[in-house]
Design a protein around this motif. Structure first.
Motif, short mmCIF file in Angstrom:
data_model
loop_
_atom_site.label_atom_id
_atom_site.label_comp_id
_atom_site.label_asym_id
_atom_site.label_seq_id
_atom_site.Cartn_x
_atom_site.Cartn_y
_atom_site.Cartn_z
N LEU A 47 9.52 1.71 -1.97
CA LEU A 47 9.39 1.57 -0.53
C LEU A 47 9.55 2.90 0.21
O LEU A 47 8.82 3.18 1.15
N VAL A 48 10.50 3.74 -0.23
CA VAL A 48 10.72 4.99 0.50
C VAL A 48 9.58 5.98 0.32
O VAL A 48 9.35 6.82 1.19
N PHE A 49 8.86 5.88 -0.80
CA PHE A 49 7.75 6.81 -1.02
C PHE A 49 6.41 6.25 -0.56
O PHE A 49 5.45 7.01 -0.41
N TYR A 50 6.35 4.95 -0.34
CA TYR A 50 5.08 4.31 0.04
C TYR A 50 4.45 4.95 1.27
O TYR A 50 3.26 5.31 1.26
N GLU A 51 5.22 5.11 2.33
CA GLU A 51 4.67 5.65 3.58
C GLU A 51 4.20 7.09 3.42
O GLU A 51 3.22 7.51 4.04
N VAL A 52 4.91 7.85 2.60
CA VAL A 52 4.54 9.26 2.40
C VAL A 52 3.19 9.36 1.70
O VAL A 52 2.30 10.10 2.13
N ARG A 78 -2.76 6.16 -4.71
CA ARG A 78 -1.73 5.21 -5.12
C ARG A 78 -1.36 4.16 -4.07
O ARG A 78 -0.56 3.27 -4.36
N THR A 79 -1.89 4.24 -2.85
CA THR A 79 -1.46 3.32 -1.79
C THR A 79 -1.59 1.85 -2.20
O THR A 79 -0.65 1.06 -2.05
N GLU A 80 -2.75 1.47 -2.72
CA GLU A 80 -2.96 0.07 -3.12
C GLU A 80 -2.00 -0.33 -4.24
O GLU A 80 -1.52 -1.46 -4.28
N ALA A 81 -1.74 0.60 -5.14
CA ALA A 81 -0.82 0.32 -6.25
C ALA A 81 0.60 0.10 -5.73
O ALA A 81 1.32 -0.81 -6.18
N PHE A 82 1.03 0.93 -4.77
CA PHE A 82 2.34 0.75 -4.15
C PHE A 82 2.42 -0.64 -3.52
O PHE A 82 3.42 -1.36 -3.70
N GLU A 83 1.40 -1.02 -2.78
CA GLU A 83 1.39 -2.32 -2.09
C GLU A 83 1.40 -3.48 -3.08
O GLU A 83 2.07 -4.50 -2.85
N VAL A 163 1.93 1.41 -9.84
CA VAL A 163 1.96 2.76 -9.29
C VAL A 163 1.98 3.83 -10.37
O VAL A 163 1.60 4.98 -10.13
N THR A 164 2.37 3.47 -11.57
CA THR A 164 2.41 4.44 -12.68
C THR A 164 1.18 4.33 -13.59
O THR A 164 1.08 5.05 -14.58
N GLU A 165 0.28 3.42 -13.26
CA GLU A 165 -0.88 3.17 -14.11
C GLU A 165 -2.03 4.12 -13.79
O GLU A 165 -2.37 4.33 -12.63
#
Length: 249
Positions: A47-52, A78-83, A163-165
């Motif tokens: 969550l803390v890195f998503y916005e960045v 990576r945005t979609e992966a974070f979500e 997010v790591t894929e």
């Protein structure tokens, strides 16, 4: 031959950030690596890195017509992966009551300020964050997969790890392309701008550390793990003492 021609700019970036980078790695390992067995803590880390990452990918869109766009290596975003991962851990409606925390807002404010000053300064953040995610993400992915094997988890071991894929190419090839693009961008900048990029490189890790510090619960998880290790240690010490007494008579 000039010093800039002899030494790749990406190497200079690594050199000037070496000390703060080591601090950052240790912090992330302590907060996320050791505590990754606790899904809530892992989700907070995402969550803390998503916005960045979302902001930086927006910048890649805004400046796709410039040299900055060359950092946008296929498969890197990576945005979609974070979500996807956040929805897995926090539910599909996780955005409903979500507000970025103060440290994340400060990070985003800094990105906005340097973008207004010179969008090319954002390349320091793009370079370090994506190189770090590509490298560290693979390590964390292997650790989490191993952990779930050891706990005999029935769930799919890669769930919540999108997010790591890496779907396109290899990690090595992507990192090579990102480094080549970063060096090309630096070659086109004047010396003052290159020096500013090096300063922003250090700021990347300072701001990263601030938002990682805000991750809640990791300290408690680590403490519980250490307590369990301590209890196990005492148990095995007593067992050894008992067996020794029994065998010696």
């Amino acid at each position: 031959m000039s010093d800039n021609a002899e030494v790749p700019f990406t190497k200079k970036m690594r050199i000037v950030t070496r000390e703060i980078h080591n601090v950052s790695d240790a912090l992330i390992n302590a907060k996320l690596g050791i505590a990754m067995s606790e899904n809530r803590v892992w989700a907070e880390g995402l969550l803390v890195f998503y916005e960045v990452f979302r902001y930086l990918e927006g910048a890649l869109e805004r400046y796709s017509h410039t040299l900055i766009g060359e950092l946008d290596v296929p498969g890197m975003r990576r945005t979609e992966a974070f979500e996807k991962d956040l929805a897995y851990y926090m539910g599909s409606d996780w955005k409903k009551n979500y507000t970025p925390r103060e440290s994340v807002c400060e990070y985003l404010q800094h990105l906005e300020e340097i973008e207004k000053e010179n969008p090319y300064y954002l390349t320091a953040y793009i370079y370090h964050l994506y190189m770090g995610l590509l490298s560290g993400g693979q390590i964390l992915r292997r650790k989490k997969t191993l952990l779930e094997k050891l706990t005999f988890s029935r769930k799919e071991r890669t769930e919540g790890m999108a997010v790591t894929e890496v779907m396109e190419g290899t990690v090595a090839s992507m990192k090579k392309k990102i480094a080549e693009a970063m060096n090309k961008i630096a070659e086109e900048m004047d010396e003052d701008s290159r020096q500013r990029l090096l300063e922003e490189s250090k700021m990347v890790f300072i701001l990263n550390n601030k938002i990682v510090h805000s991750v809640q619960g990791a300290g408690a998880v680590v403490a519980i793990k250490m307590l369990k290790l301590g209890v196990c240690g005492i148990f095995f010490a007593l067992l050894y003492k008992y067996l020794k007494k029994f065998t010696v008579g």
